[in-house]
Design a protein around this motif. Structure first.
Motif, PDB file in Angstrom:
ATOM      1  N   UNK A   1      -5.898  -0.204   9.113  1.00  0.00           N
ATOM      2  CA  UNK A   1      -5.421  -0.853   8.371  1.00  0.00           C
ATOM      3  C   UNK A   1      -5.891  -1.551   7.386  1.00  0.00           C
ATOM      4  N   UNK A   2      -6.249  -1.401   5.399  1.00  0.00           N
ATOM      5  CA  UNK A   2      -6.900  -2.652   5.204  1.00  0.00           C
ATOM      6  C   UNK A   2      -5.586  -2.832   4.035  1.00  0.00           C
ATOM      7  N   UNK A   3      -5.493  -4.077   3.380  1.00  0.00           N
ATOM      8  CA  UNK A   3      -4.980  -4.885   2.041  1.00  0.00           C
ATOM      9  C   UNK A   3      -6.040  -4.902   0.799  1.00  0.00           C
TER      10      UNK A   3
ATOM     11  N   UNK B   1       2.051   0.521  -2.009  1.00  0.00           N
ATOM     12  CA  UNK B   1       2.757  -1.058  -2.628  1.00  0.00           C
ATOM     13  C   UNK B   1       2.459  -2.214  -1.997  1.00  0.00           C
ATOM     14  N   UNK B   2       1.710  -3.231  -1.814  1.00  0.00           N
ATOM     15  CA  UNK B   2       2.426  -4.019  -0.588  1.00  0.00           C
ATOM     16  C   UNK B   2       3.618  -5.225  -0.711  1.00  0.00           C
ATOM     17  N   UNK B   3       3.507  -5.187  -1.736  1.00  0.00           N
ATOM     18  CA  UNK B   3       5.035  -6.099  -2.407  1.00  0.00           C
ATOM     19  C   UNK B   3       6.610  -5.049  -2.307  1.00  0.00           C
ATOM     20  N   UNK B   4       6.265  -3.775  -3.087  1.00  0.00           N
ATOM     21  CA  UNK B   4       7.456  -3.062  -2.600  1.00  0.00           C
ATOM     22  C   UNK B   4       7.402  -1.917  -1.671  1.00  0.00           C
ATOM     23  N   UNK B   5       6.388  -1.487  -1.016  1.00  0.00           N
ATOM     24  CA  UNK B   5       6.810  -0.782   0.227  1.00  0.00           C
ATOM     25  C   UNK B   5       6.521   0.687  -0.734  1.00  0.00           C
ATOM     26  N   UNK B   6       5.857   0.906  -1.867  1.00  0.00           N
ATOM     27  CA  UNK B   6       6.670   2.370  -2.593  1.00  0.00           C
ATOM     28  C   UNK B   6       5.383   3.144  -2.291  1.00  0.00           C
ATOM     29  N   UNK B   7       5.266   4.983  -1.511  1.00  0.00           N
ATOM     30  CA  UNK B   7       4.361   5.139  -1.140  1.00  0.00           C
ATOM     31  C   UNK B   7       3.489   5.330  -2.765  1.00  0.00           C
ATOM     32  N   UNK B   8       2.532   5.188  -3.136  1.00  0.00           N
ATOM     33  CA  UNK B   8       2.003   5.638  -4.436  1.00  0.00           C
ATOM     34  C   UNK B   8       1.061   6.967  -3.657  1.00  0.00           C
ATOM     35  N   UNK B   9       0.450   7.661  -2.780  1.00  0.00           N
ATOM     36  CA  UNK B   9       0.066   9.179  -2.727  1.00  0.00           C
ATOM     37  C   UNK B   9      -0.320   9.082  -1.033  1.00  0.00           C
TER      38      UNK B   9
ATOM     39  N   UNK C   1      -2.991  -4.043 -15.014  1.00  0.00           N
ATOM     40  CA  UNK C   1      -2.766  -4.125 -13.954  1.00  0.00           C
ATOM     41  C   UNK C   1      -2.961  -4.911 -12.474  1.00  0.00           C
ATOM     42  N   UNK C   2      -2.479  -5.058 -12.311  1.00  0.00           N
ATOM     43  CA  UNK C   2      -3.423  -6.348 -10.673  1.00  0.00           C
ATOM     44  C   UNK C   2      -2.294  -5.378 -10.085  1.00  0.00           C
ATOM     45  N   UNK C   3      -2.522  -4.921  -8.859  1.00  0.00           N
ATOM     46  CA  UNK C   3      -1.464  -4.144  -7.949  1.00  0.00           C
ATOM     47  C   UNK C   3      -2.258  -4.858  -6.331  1.00  0.00           C
ATOM     48  N   UNK C   4      -1.624  -5.386  -5.659  1.00  0.00           N
ATOM     49  CA  UNK C   4      -1.817  -4.903  -3.415  1.00  0.00           C
ATOM     50  C   UNK C   4      -1.809  -3.812  -3.379  1.00  0.00           C
TER      51      UNK C   4
END
Length: 350
Positions: A9-11, A101-109, A151-154
């Motif tokens: 697990x890493x962010x 996505x760390x903010x929304x919890x949406x699965x990117x892939x 675009x910035x994204x955690x």
């Protein structure tokens, strides 16, 4: 040392490149004083891309690389010259990695194949040069598009170990011992709880040079979904296992009761885990005789089971046969579903 090297697990903070601005340029040379617009487009900003790499089995290489920046695209120039695209940043990850996505919890892939690519953060598009805006009524446009911003994204990267069979049981149920017997894996084995602190993988050799992958998951206890013991941190790895092999030692006071506790902890974590095929192995059966086995069989869960002993080797081959049979049933079911779904869509299968 295994516990310090296994990182699942890493962010990371990702920033794509900004698109380069288009050029506002008017052609001038000694032969044409007013040659018209010839501004080129800006280059695309660099992407942040995840790439599956079968040579990685942990995310430790990203533990201290928490910021990833891609290059900006270059601006366009005169004579219809397009700016260079920004350099992409490619992050190698082990197979079974899920990006969210760390903010929304949406699965990117989800990366499940070697060399598979996924754009985690897309770079900005380059702006159009003024050559693109010429028209009969505007023959000398004196403007161009700016490039799109970066675009910035955690992004949270979670590793879910890919295996055919996942071992589920309380601490000291004999999971690590079984894995060491049926494969070349060398997990730590000791007579105290929570010996296994990280998942261990082993390739189990079967008849006729066939094999399958088995995963030893750290032991769970009642109340694990509330954070007791090691909690449910490692149960994410079970989600990728085709078959779950529950292990309960023969000296347990209530084998059926322990099985129900384990099943409930899986349900509390993810109810979909109950849809997986389940088998039961009663370990340490060298402590009991056949009469006691027959008595214990009267109160076992209604799933396929086998008595095994990793010390004497009793029941090990029978267990392998049972696992192989169930794994092939899973594969046939998945293939039959694929054929049915494809035929419904009118696809031809050769």
């Amino acid at each position: 040392m295994a516990s310090t090297n296994f990182v699942d697990y890493v962010k990371i903070f990702c920033r794509s490149g900004a698109g380069g601005p288009g050029s506002m340029h008017l052609h001038r040379d000694k032969r044409s004083a007013k040659g018209g617009p010839d501004g080129g487009n800006g280059g695309r900003g660099g992407h942040v891309i995840l790439k599956g790499n079968r040579n990685y089995w942990t995310l430790i290489h990203l533990k201290f690389q928490r910021h990833v920046y891609a290059e900006d695209g270059e601006s366009g120039s005169g004579n219809l010259c397009t700016g260079a695209d920004g350099k992409d940043v490619i992050i190698d990850v082990p197979l079974g990695t899920v990006a969210r996505d760390a903010d929304t919890g949406e699965t990117i892939c989800e990366i499940t194949k070697d060399e598979e690519l996924c754009v985690a953060v897309r770079g900005g598009r380059g702006g159009l040069g003024n050559w693109n805006f010429r028209s009969a009524t505007n023959q000398t446009p004196r403007y161009a598009q700016p490039g799109e911003p970066r675009v910035e994204r955690s992004v949270i990267l979670e590793l879910k170990v890919l295996a055919d069979v996942g071992l589920v049981g309380f601490p000291n149920a004999g999971k690590s011992t079984l894995l060491s017997v049926v494969s070349a894996a060398k997990p730590e084995i000791a007579n105290y709880p929570f010996t296994t602190l990280v998942p261990n993988l082993g390739i189990v050799n079967y008849r006729d040079n066939r094999s399958f992958v088995m995963a030893d998951i750290p032991g769970i206890i009642e109340g694990a979904h509330l954070g007791k013991g090691l909690g449910l941190r490692f149960l994410r790895h079970i989600e990728r296992n085709s078959v779950l092999l529950f292990m309960v030692p023969s000296d347990s006071e209530d084998i059926h009761g322990e099985y129900k506790i384990l099943l409930n902890e899986l349900k509390q974590y993810n109810p979909e885990l109950l849809d997986k095929k389940r088998l039961l192995a009663i370990s340490k059966s060298d402590f009991i005789d056949k009469e006691l086995m027959a008595e214990m069989e009267k109160d076992l869960p209604d799933i396929p089971y086998v008595f095994i002993s990793s010390v004497t080797g009793s029941g090990i081959m029978e267990l392998k046969d049972m696992l192989w049979r169930v794994l092939n049933e899973e594969k046939r079911t998945a293939f039959s579903y694929f054929i049915f779904f494809s035929s419904k869509r009118g696809n031809r299968i050769c």
